[in-house]
Structure formats: structure tokens, C-alpha cells
Design a protein around this motif. Structure first.
Motif, PDB file in Angstrom:
ATOM      1  N   ARG A   1       0.858  -1.192   0.000  1.00 47.85           N
ATOM      2  CA  ARG A   1       0.000   0.000   0.000  1.00 47.85           C
ATOM      3  C   ARG A   1       0.889   1.237   0.000  1.00 47.85           C
ATOM      4  NH1 ARG A   1      -2.034  -0.307   4.711  1.00 47.85           N
ATOM      5  NH2 ARG A   1      -1.287   1.566   5.756  1.00 47.85           N
ATOM      6  N   SER A   2       0.632   2.155  -0.913  1.00 48.94           N
ATOM      7  CA  SER A   2       1.413   3.392  -0.965  1.00 48.94           C
ATOM      8  C   SER A   2       0.733   4.474  -0.138  1.00 48.94           C
ATOM      9  CB  SER A   2       1.583   3.867  -2.410  1.00 48.94           C
ATOM     10  OG  SER A   2       0.327   4.188  -2.981  1.00 48.94           O
ATOM     11  N   GLU A   3       1.539   5.391   0.405  1.00 51.15           N
ATOM     12  CA  GLU A   3       1.025   6.485   1.217  1.00 51.15           C
ATOM     13  C   GLU A   3       1.726   7.774   0.819  1.00 51.15           C
ATOM     14  OE1 GLU A   3       1.867   5.361   5.223  1.00 51.15           O
ATOM     15  OE2 GLU A   3       0.129   4.004   5.366  1.00 51.15           O
ATOM     16  N   ASP A   4       0.984   8.878   0.792  1.00 48.40           N
ATOM     17  CA  ASP A   4       1.595  10.175   0.542  1.00 48.40           C
ATOM     18  C   ASP A   4       2.493  10.555   1.721  1.00 48.40           C
ATOM     19  OD1 ASP A   4       0.275  10.452  -1.866  1.00 48.40           O
ATOM     20  OD2 ASP A   4      -1.418  11.520  -0.990  1.00 48.40           O
ATOM     21  N   MET A   5       3.613  11.176   1.412  1.00 49.29           N
ATOM     22  CA  MET A   5       4.511  11.625   2.476  1.00 49.29           C
ATOM     23  C   MET A   5       3.860  12.769   3.259  1.00 49.29           C
ATOM     24  SD  MET A   5       7.196   9.744   2.417  1.00 49.29           S
ATOM     25  CE  MET A   5       8.364  10.669   3.410  1.00 49.29           C
ATOM     26  N   PRO A   6       3.839  12.680   4.593  1.00 49.55           N
ATOM     27  CA  PRO A   6       3.249  13.761   5.402  1.00 49.55           C
ATOM     28  C   PRO A   6       4.164  14.979   5.447  1.00 49.55           C
ATOM     29  CG  PRO A   6       4.122  12.039   6.823  1.00 49.55           C
ATOM     30  CD  PRO A   6       4.304  11.550   5.414  1.00 49.55           C
ATOM     31  N   VAL A   7       3.641  16.136   5.087  1.00 48.99           N
ATOM     32  CA  VAL A   7       4.394  17.384   5.079  1.00 48.99           C
ATOM     33  C   VAL A   7       3.606  18.456   5.825  1.00 48.99           C
ATOM     34  CG1 VAL A   7       5.374  19.215   3.635  1.00 48.99           C
ATOM     35  CG2 VAL A   7       5.513  16.835   2.893  1.00 48.99           C
ATOM     36  N   THR A   8       4.282  19.218   6.672  1.00 55.41           N
ATOM     37  CA  THR A   8       3.655  20.336   7.378  1.00 55.41           C
ATOM     38  C   THR A   8       4.500  21.593   7.207  1.00 55.41           C
ATOM     39  OG1 THR A   8       4.776  19.807   9.461  1.00 55.41           O
ATOM     40  CG2 THR A   8       2.591  18.843   9.117  1.00 55.41           C
ATOM     41  N   CYS A   9       3.837  22.746   7.215  1.00 52.52           N
ATOM     42  CA  CYS A   9       4.517  24.043   7.128  1.00 52.52           C
ATOM     43  C   CYS A   9       3.950  24.961   8.206  1.00 52.52           C
ATOM     44  CB  CYS A   9       4.299  24.689   5.767  1.00 52.52           C
ATOM     45  SG  CYS A   9       4.974  23.755   4.386  1.00 52.52           S
ATOM     46  N   LYS A  10       4.840  25.586   8.955  1.00 54.87           N
ATOM     47  CA  LYS A  10       4.434  26.560   9.974  1.00 54.87           C
ATOM     48  C   LYS A  10       5.302  27.799   9.848  1.00 54.87           C
ATOM     49  CE  LYS A  10       2.960  22.955  13.226  1.00 54.87           C
ATOM     50  NZ  LYS A  10       3.179  22.336  14.553  1.00 54.87           N
ATOM     51  N   ARG A  11       4.750  28.919  10.241  1.00 54.85           N
ATOM     52  CA  ARG A  11       5.499  30.172  10.189  1.00 54.85           C
ATOM     53  C   ARG A  11       5.554  30.799  11.574  1.00 54.85           C
ATOM     54  NH1 ARG A  11       2.998  32.983   4.843  1.00 54.85           N
ATOM     55  NH2 ARG A  11       4.155  34.820   5.585  1.00 54.85           N
ATOM     56  N   PHE A  12       6.708  31.398  11.868  1.00 55.63           N
ATOM     57  CA  PHE A  12       6.931  32.028  13.165  1.00 55.63           C
ATOM     58  C   PHE A  12       7.577  33.395  12.960  1.00 55.63           C
ATOM     59  CE2 PHE A  12       7.461  27.472  13.665  1.00 55.63           C
ATOM     60  CZ  PHE A  12       6.728  27.160  14.797  1.00 55.63           C
ATOM     61  N   GLN A  13       7.356  34.269  13.913  1.00 58.41           N
ATOM     62  CA  GLN A  13       8.171  35.462  14.054  1.00 58.41           C
ATOM     63  C   GLN A  13       9.205  35.168  15.129  1.00 58.41           C
ATOM     64  OE1 GLN A  13       8.408  38.370  12.591  1.00 58.41           O
ATOM     65  NE2 GLN A  13       6.643  38.316  11.220  1.00 58.41           N
ATOM     66  N   LEU A  14      10.473  35.168  14.747  1.00 58.48           N
ATOM     67  CA  LEU A  14      11.536  35.029  15.738  1.00 58.48           C
ATOM     68  C   LEU A  14      11.874  36.421  16.239  1.00 58.48           C
ATOM     69  CD1 LEU A  14      13.944  32.386  14.147  1.00 58.48           C
ATOM     70  CD2 LEU A  14      11.933  32.031  15.587  1.00 58.48           C
ATOM     71  N   ALA A  15      11.814  36.601  17.538  1.00 62.07           N
ATOM     72  CA  ALA A  15      12.030  37.930  18.103  1.00 62.07           C
ATOM     73  C   ALA A  15      12.972  37.857  19.289  1.00 62.07           C
ATOM     74  CB  ALA A  15      10.695  38.548  18.535  1.00 62.07           C
ATOM     75  N   ALA A  16      13.746  38.915  19.479  1.00 56.39           N
ATOM     76  CA  ALA A  16      14.658  38.980  20.615  1.00 56.39           C
ATOM     77  C   ALA A  16      13.894  38.988  21.926  1.00 56.39           C
ATOM     78  CB  ALA A  16      15.545  40.216  20.513  1.00 56.39           C
ATOM     79  N   ARG A  17      12.691  39.507  21.920  1.00 60.44           N
ATOM     80  CA  ARG A  17      11.854  39.506  23.119  1.00 60.44           C
ATOM     81  C   ARG A  17      10.687  38.567  22.882  1.00 60.44           C
ATOM     82  NH1 ARG A  17       9.973  45.218  25.097  1.00 60.44           N
ATOM     83  NH2 ARG A  17      12.245  45.348  25.337  1.00 60.44           N
ATOM     84  N   GLU A  18      10.463  37.610  23.781  1.00 57.07           N
ATOM     85  CA  GLU A  18       9.451  36.590  23.589  1.00 57.07           C
ATOM     86  C   GLU A  18       8.040  37.120  23.785  1.00 57.07           C
ATOM     87  OE1 GLU A  18       9.790  33.573  26.590  1.00 57.07           O
ATOM     88  OE2 GLU A  18      10.921  34.949  27.814  1.00 57.07           O
TER      89      GLU A  18
END
Length: 408
Positions: free
Chosen positions: A215-232
Motif C-alpha cells: 500500500r502506498s502512502e503520501d509523504m506527510p508534510v507540514t509548514c508553519k510560520r513564526f516570528q523570531l524575536a529577541a523579546r518573547e
């Protein structure tokens, strides 16, 4: 430590290599070419003002491998069939046994090009298989930490010249050493992929003809975006496919100093290596990356409390930037996908990105490591590597391994 006791071998170790692009890229590529059993790969890339369509194209370009396969009830003897051995070489097929099917629980086998099988087996299975050639790197493993009676063995799945000559002299059909030795009643379940996806998916016909199910399966892929900041700023992660929403902000590590100036972690002005504090900072970086992947908010990294640990004792030179976290897995992939992602990252570094971080994690139960040597079941998670590259022609490579991990 109690009196009279001796300190055992370390369960985990982290190696850091710093240098120019050409030097560190070469080291990473050597590792990547042996990363046959990678369960996850991730890329962290600054977006530097890219529009939504450009971000989507970038994420799509990072993926090369489209499918993985689940193979059920595969007869062990079928792995030595010559049509399958030929397909392993042509399509760069890799297979890793899953679950408790085949031989006995606690055993694991892997198949990879050029048509070879490596297995980590316990004593009963070792006796039944009759394989004697040790897997590369077996002598480097800490025997005190291995399960009692475990053996790492390997076998070529091709028909050797000597076996072919003997069969020809006897006017018999030649068979490989594995076909002659493998228990015919045994079956196993495998997770597999094709490093060379010629004309799309593969039907595994040589195995299916002998009773296997696929059985073949599609590869699981995720994308997320962040703001990296000096102050959390404690906010939640959003999906990259949600345009118009502000990306969450998380603490930005001092990446430039980690790569180019480790001495800032040292209290001794003459110590340019950064000493133990620099090593702790590298470990903190991997904890930070793990927190991003897991979506948790551990104190000191993505929570409201001030950041702690050696990493955060140095301030980031960049105050704020938006980044993409692209991840493929959990599944099975290998050198073709890893090297492809590296090329895309290198192109981005020559374009809009001031830096990138490429990470790979090996399968914990693979009988062979991403350094090409024997590997035993790993409960510590010490089976991964991370490449951090800067536009300034500086790189940092972090390689995590343990005493159950060896080089070829």
C-alpha cells in the motif's frame, strides 16, 4: 557515585563542527549519503519579505519524495529474489521492518542499496538465520549497553559469482545466499521508499508475486510560520497556509554567534572555543528546535517566563524576522530527499535567506546508523544531525549519537 563503582559509557554525545561552507557542506553530504533510514527532515528558513505565493513555491520545492510504502506479509526469502535485488539498485529502494512480525519480537532488519540486508537479531533468530558476517561498525558498539545476545549481521542479496558458477556446473537455477538461508515460513512487515521514483510509484511486483501485500502512502508534510524575536511573546503557532494572519513570535536564539563566535560563551578571554558553556548552548538550541516541532511551550523557550540556559545568556543580533518551518515525516526517507533539501536551502542562501537550518532524524530502531555503521535500538533519541549555515560563509554542524551508534 557509590564507592567501588565505575562510570559507564555515555548514553548520548553531541559533536559540533564549525567551518566554511565548502568544508562543512562536504561533511554533511557524506553523512546524508548514508541517511538511508531517516524518519523526519525539517528546514528552518527566513522568509525575508517573500509573498504568500513565493512561500508556497518554496515549500513545494523542498519536497522531492512523494510516496512511502507499507508492505505486509513479505516472505523473508523473497527479499533475496534477483528481480527485487535489481529493483533495489535501480530504484534505490530501502525497507525497514516494522512491528513484531517475522523471526521473533526484538529483531529488526533493513534492506538498502546496493541490494544488501543488515539485521539486528537476538540469539534464537541469529542461530536460525545462520548469518556470520558482522555488520560494518559492529565492534564499535558498547557491548555493555546492548541487549544480551544481540547480533548485528549483514548479507549481500545478489547472487555471488561462486554460487552462480556452482549452479551452472550443476545445471541448476542459481540462488542468492539469503534465499538459501532465510526461513521459508517466516514473513515480515516493512516500511519502504524509493529514492529514485522512476515513472512514479513502484508496484513491488517481485514481492507481490510471492504473497506480499503493498500500500502506498503520501509523504506527510507540514509548514508553519513564526516570528523570531529577541523579546518573547507567548502566542500560538499557525499554519503556513493561512494568509493574512500574523505569525506567532518565539524567542530567537543568537544563531550568528553560535556559528561564528563561540568565544562569547567563555569566561576566559583566551578560550576561543566557548568551553562547556558553548556545548550547553548547542544542546539548548536543539531543545528550542524540538519545542518548535512539538508545539509545546517549555519554560524558558516559548513560555512567558524569561529564557534560561546557556544559549540565552547571549543576545540575538537580529531583533525580529519571519521564518518558515517545513517538516516531512514521520515516515521513511533517505539520501535523495535529504540532499535535494540541502540544494534548495543552498539556493535560498544565495538569494533571499541570510541563513538556514536543515535537520534530519534517523529511525530509532534501524539496525544501521546514518553514519553507515551498526546501530542498536535507541531510546534516547540520539540519532540526528543539524546543519546551520550563514550567508557569511560560516557553518555549524551538530551530530547527535550515542554508545549504540557506530560509523562504517
Amino acid at each position: 557515585m557509590p564507592q567501588g563503582a565505575s562510570r559507564g559509557p555515555p548514553l548520548g554525545r553531541l559533536a559540533a563542527t564549525r567551518g566554511t561552507h565548502s568544508a562543512v557542506y562536504q561533511r554533511f553530504e557524506v553523512l546524508a549519503r548514508k541517511s538511508w533510514f531517516t524518519r523526519r527532515i525539517s528546514v528552518l528558513l527566513p522568509l525575508s519579505g517573500l509573498d504568500e505565493e513565493s512561500v508556497r513555491r518554496l515549500a513545494a520545492r523542498l519536497q522531492l519524495q512523494r510516496l512511502s510504502y507499507r508492505l505486509h506479509k513479505v516472505p523473508l526469502v523473497a527479499l533475496g529474489s534477483q528481480p527485487f535485488a535489481k529493483a533495489i539498485d535501480e530504484r534505490q529502494i530501502c525497507c525497514l521492518s516494522r512491528g513484531v512480525r517475522g523471526l521473533d519480537a526484538g529483531n529488526c532488519l533493513a534492506v538498502f542499496p546496493p541490494a544488501q540486508l543488515v539485521a539486528a537479531v537476538m540469539e534464537p533468530a541469529y542461530q536460525r538465520l545462520g548469518l556470520e558476517e558482522p555488520a560494518p561498525g559492529t565492534q564499535q558498539l558498547e557491548k555493555k549497553l546492548l541487549p544480551s545476545g544481540q547480533h548485528h549481521v549483514c548479507v549481500d542479496l545478489h547472487i555471488s559469482k561462486s554460487r552462480a558458477k556452482k549452479a551452472a556446473a550443476a545445471r541448476e537455477q542459481p540462488v542468492s545466499f539469503w534465499q538459501a538461508k532465510a526461513p521459508r515460513e517466516e514473513v515480515c512487515d516493512l516500511l519502504a521508499y524509493c529514492g529514485n521514483e522512476i515513472n512514479g510509484s513502484y508496484d513491488f511486483a517481485p514481492l507481490v508475486a510471492l504473497g506480499a501485500e503493498t500500500r502506498s502512502e503520501d509523504m506527510p508534510v507540514t509548514c508553519k510560520r513564526f516570528q523570531l524575536a529577541a523579546r518573547e511573546m507567548p502566542v500560538k503557532v499557525r499554519d503556513a497556509a493561512s494568509p493574512g494572519q500574523k505569525a506567532p513570535s518565539v524567542p530567537r536564539p543568537p544563531l550568528e554567534q553560535l556559528v561564528g563566535k563561540p568565544s562569547v560563551w567563555s569566561e576566559d578571554s583566551n578560550d576561543l572555543t566557548g568551553g562547556e558553556a558553548y556545548g550547553e548552548a548547542c544542546e539548548d538550541l536543539l531543545d528550542w528546535l524540538g519545542a518548535l516541532h512539538m508545539g509545546i511551550e517549555p519554560a524558558g523557550m516559548i513560555a512567558a517566563e524569561p529564557c534560561c540556559g546557556a544559549l540565552w545568556q547571549v543576545s540575538s543580533q537580529v531583533k525580529q524576522e519571519e521564518v518558515l518551518l517545513w517538516t516531512m515525516g514521520e515516515s521513511l526517507m533517505g539520501p535523495t530527499q535529504v540532499l535535494h533539501a540541502l540544494r534548495v536551502c543552498q539556493e535560498a542562501l544565495g538569494g533571499q535567506a541570510p541563513w538556514f537550518m536543515l535537520s534530519i532524524w534517523g529511525a530509532e530502531d534501524a539496525p544501521i546508523s546514518h553514519h553507515g555503521g551498526a546501530h542498536s535500538f535507541d531510546l534516547t533519541g540520539s540519532h540526528h544531525a543539524h546543519l546551520l549555515a550563514m550567508r557569511s560563509n560560516e557553518c555549524l554542524l551538530l551530530e547527535a549519537a550515542n554508545s549504540l551508534h557506530s560509523n562504517a
